[in-house]
Design an enzyme around this catalytic site. Structure first.
Site, short mmCIF file in Angstrom:
data_model
loop_
_atom_site.label_atom_id
_atom_site.label_comp_id
_atom_site.label_asym_id
_atom_site.label_seq_id
_atom_site.Cartn_x
_atom_site.Cartn_y
_atom_site.Cartn_z
N SER A 13 2.22 17.70 2.88
CA SER A 13 1.56 16.44 2.50
C SER A 13 0.06 16.70 2.32
CB SER A 13 1.83 15.37 3.54
OG SER A 13 1.36 15.80 4.78
N GLY A 16 -3.36 15.84 -2.27
CA GLY A 16 -4.23 15.15 -3.23
C GLY A 16 -3.44 14.58 -4.40
N ASP A 71 -4.87 4.87 -1.49
CA ASP A 71 -4.77 5.52 -2.80
C ASP A 71 -5.06 4.53 -3.93
OD1 ASP A 71 -4.37 8.22 -2.46
OD2 ASP A 71 -2.25 7.94 -1.94
N ILE A 147 13.46 11.94 4.73
CA ILE A 147 14.60 11.00 4.78
C ILE A 147 14.21 9.64 4.20
CG2 ILE A 147 16.05 9.64 6.36
CD1 ILE A 147 16.33 12.08 8.07
N CYS A 380 -19.09 -7.32 6.42
CA CYS A 380 -18.08 -8.08 7.16
C CYS A 380 -18.47 -8.17 8.64
CB CYS A 380 -16.70 -7.48 6.92
SG CYS A 380 -15.39 -8.71 7.10
N HIS A 519 -16.30 -7.37 1.14
CA HIS A 519 -16.31 -5.90 1.07
C HIS A 519 -16.70 -5.41 -0.32
CE1 HIS A 519 -14.58 -5.07 5.03
NE2 HIS A 519 -13.97 -6.22 4.86
N GLU A 521 -17.79 -2.64 -1.22
CA GLU A 521 -17.42 -1.23 -1.45
C GLU A 521 -16.12 -1.10 -2.24
OE1 GLU A 521 -17.23 -2.84 1.39
OE2 GLU A 521 -15.57 -2.18 2.66
N1 GLN Z 1 -13.11 -8.70 12.83
C1 GLN Z 1 -13.87 -9.50 11.92
C2 GLN Z 1 -13.07 -10.68 11.39
O1 GLN Z 1 -11.86 -10.68 11.40
C3 GLN Z 1 -14.40 -8.67 10.78
C4 GLN Z 1 -13.33 -8.09 9.92
C5 GLN Z 1 -13.85 -7.01 9.02
O2 GLN Z 1 -14.91 -6.45 9.26
N2 GLN Z 1 -13.10 -6.66 8.00
O3 GLN Z 1 -13.66 -11.62 10.92
#
Ligand code: GLN
Length: 547
Positions: A13, A16, A71, A147, A380, A519, A521
């Site tokens: 595994s 890549g 992925d 499996i 977050c 997020h 990113e």
């Molecule tokens: N634990 C926090 C929440 O649920 C932040 C979650 C996170 O950073 N993705 O609000």
């Protein structure tokens, strides 16, 4: 009707496969085709949402709110095509659908079996959106012979059999180990892996062979002969300096040509690789370096913050600097002064996370960045920590904290500046949750719109006042503390459209201090770095110039 490339792996595994699939997607796009990439995972979890990041790496969230395999992040970063719920499936999801149907009586009293009921469900999944793209690339997780993987292999065999001849091809990734004692690359494991594949009725059309040495002509011929492919279909996959070199490297090795040949597409459209040439140029010809400290919890496993690491690299590419990210365990700052650890960095990032462990350390990191004027990006949980820090140290609310940790401890220790949200609006409908709800799939997930205050730093960074970003959290900063915090210079510069949920905070009179509830990113690409990351690294570069 799409053409299908099924991507499988053998020998070991972690070869890549995801990257090879993503790079192939990018190369087909470069030749003018539309693509969609899909991942079929044999594990029994319904989705990776409940798996520990230590175990499985990051959970990648799609716009439509699915918690998927990391992925899919590679796929998006290489193709720019936003993944959907229907691009990731596991055995767990397949079985739970089959069992639901059985309970509903959909099978009209039949005995439910792996073949045909489970395999049919897999085939239906593979074919979703068949008419939307030129190529559908489906990667099967795990290695041939596992499996759990068998129903998937059987399903792709049947799928190809049922489609028109030449509509589906199989690409198999293997390893050519180097035996130092004899000074040779060994082809036997590849032969065995292909034999295993053929024993279940799948004959690979293209072989991608990982090796850290070039494949000598003699070995290439041997693989072709024993595995029943043309010599040109044996593609070498050498180790790369950067993953973003993969499309160019695979093109040089002839991967896209071999795939188009396997489909008998002739003449093949010429590729335009300008985008990837530019990406490689930015990576390999960077001037200078900035150091970013990532203060988090899952620091031993880099994959746990995969998209953040990649987005920082993209931010560096936008500014033509190399970004050196270093991971620091937040808990250290609960025992020790952060200054000696953080002083040498040009920027600090506190990523997302769950649970109380390490949070006091993250609050210390936010305080250090704020008081020392170091660029700070809180993502977050990293935004929630910045708000708690400001509440405690600027607004004098000494017991400010998050309800998340009180829920865990079963006590009320904190004034909940961050609270458990149980009802919110998504688009034009209401979503409701209870404390006792299941852990899987019950967070605020997927893309939500935010409105940015005109004139704010983030509005300038985005060059817009309406944005859409992906979420994955249960807790929210409480709007009722807004006035108190704004009086102290923390400005709520991004809000949900109904004005109830703080999406972005920023500290005024600071060179660069931004916390985001979402997020960013997840949406950054090497050829289109996310504006927050580009500007964060630009600010870090300023600091570098000053020191
Ligand atoms: N634990 C926090 C929440 O649920 C932040 C979650 C996170 O950073 N993705 O609000």
């Amino acid at each position: 009707m799409a053409r299908y490339v099924f991507i499988t792996g053998g020998v070991v595994s972690s070869l890549g496969k995801g990257l090879a699939s993503a790079a192939l997607g990018a190369l087909l796009q470069a030749r003018g085709y539309s693509v969609r990439l899909r991942k079929l995972d044999p594990y029994l979890n319904v989705d990776p949402g409940t798996m520990s990041p230590f175990e499985h790496g990051e959970v990648f969230v799609t716009d439509d709110g699915a918690e998927t395999d990391l992925d899919l992040g590679h796929y998006e970063r290489f193709t720019g095509v936003s993944a959907r719920k229907t691009d990731s499936v596991s055995s767990g999801r397949i079985y739970s659908t089959v069992l639901e149907k059985e309970r509903r009586g959909d099978y009209l009293g039949k005995t439910i079996q792996v073949i045909p009921h489970v395999t049919n469900e897999i085939k239906d999944f593979i074919g979703i959106g068949d008419d939307e793209v030129d190529f559908m690339l489906c990667e099967i997780g795990g290695t041939v012979g596992d499996i759990e993987g068998l129903p998937f292999f059987e399903a792709i065999r049947q799928f190809a059999q049922e489609k028109a001849r030449g509509q589906c091809i199989f690409m198999h990734l293997t390893l050519l180990p180097w035996i130092a004692a004899s000074g040779e690359l060994k082809t036997k494991p590849t032969q065995h892996s292909v034999k295993e594949l053929r024993s279940i009725g799948i004959a690979p059309d293209v072989l991608v062979c990982r090796s850290d040495k070039p494949i000598p002509e003699k070995e290439r011929e041997k693989i072709a002969l024993f595995c029943n492919v043309r010599k040109e279909d044996v593609i070498a996959a050498p180790d790369l300096r950067s993953i973003y070199e993969a499309p160019l490297a695979y093109h040089r090795e002839g991967l896209d040509q071999a795939v188009l040949d396997a489909f008998s597409i002739s003449p093949a459209p010429k590729p335009n690789l300008d985008r990837w040439e530019d990406v490689a140029d930015r990576i390999f010809n960077a001037e200078g370096e900035v150091r970013v400290a990532i203060v988090g919890k899952y620091t031993q496993l880099e994959d746990a913050y995969k998209s953040i690491a990649e987005a920082l690299t993209h931010g560096g590419m936008a500014n033509r600097v190399k970004v050196r990210s270093e991971w620091i365990e937040a808990e250290i700052f609960e025992r020790e002064d952060p200054a000696p650890y953080l002083e040498g960095f040009h920027a600090i990032l506190v990523p997302g996370g769950f649970g109380e462990r390490g949070t006091e350390g993250k609050i210390k990191a936010a305080e250090f960045a704020r008081t020392r004027n170091i660029p700070y990006l809180g993502i977050c949980l990293g935004m929630q920590m910045a708000v708690i820090e400001a509440a405690r140290n600027l607004a004098g609310m000494k017991t400010a904290g998050s309800e998340e940790f009180d829920h865990e401890a079963g006590k009320k220790r904190f004034e909940p500046v961050v609270y458990h949200l149980k009802e919110w609006v998504q688009g034009n409908h209401k979503v409701a949750r209870k404390v006792e709800d299941d852990k899987g799939g019950t967070m605020r997930l997927g893309a939500y719109t935010a409105h940015l205050s005109p004139g704010s730093k983030v509005a300038e960074v985005y060059g817009d006042t309406v944005i859409e970003e992906r979420h994955r959290h249960r807790y929210e900063v409480d709007i009722k503390y807004r006035d108190k915090l704004e009086e102290q210079g923390m400005c709520f510069s991004g809000m949900s459209p109904d004005g109830r949920l703080p999406e972005i905070v920023e500290v005024k009179d600071h060179p660069w201090f931004i916390g985001v509830q979402f997020h960013p990113e997840l949406k950054s690409k090497p050829f289109a770095p996310h504006p927050l990351f580009s500007d964060f690294i630009r600010a870090a570069k300023e600091v570098e110039r000053l020191v």
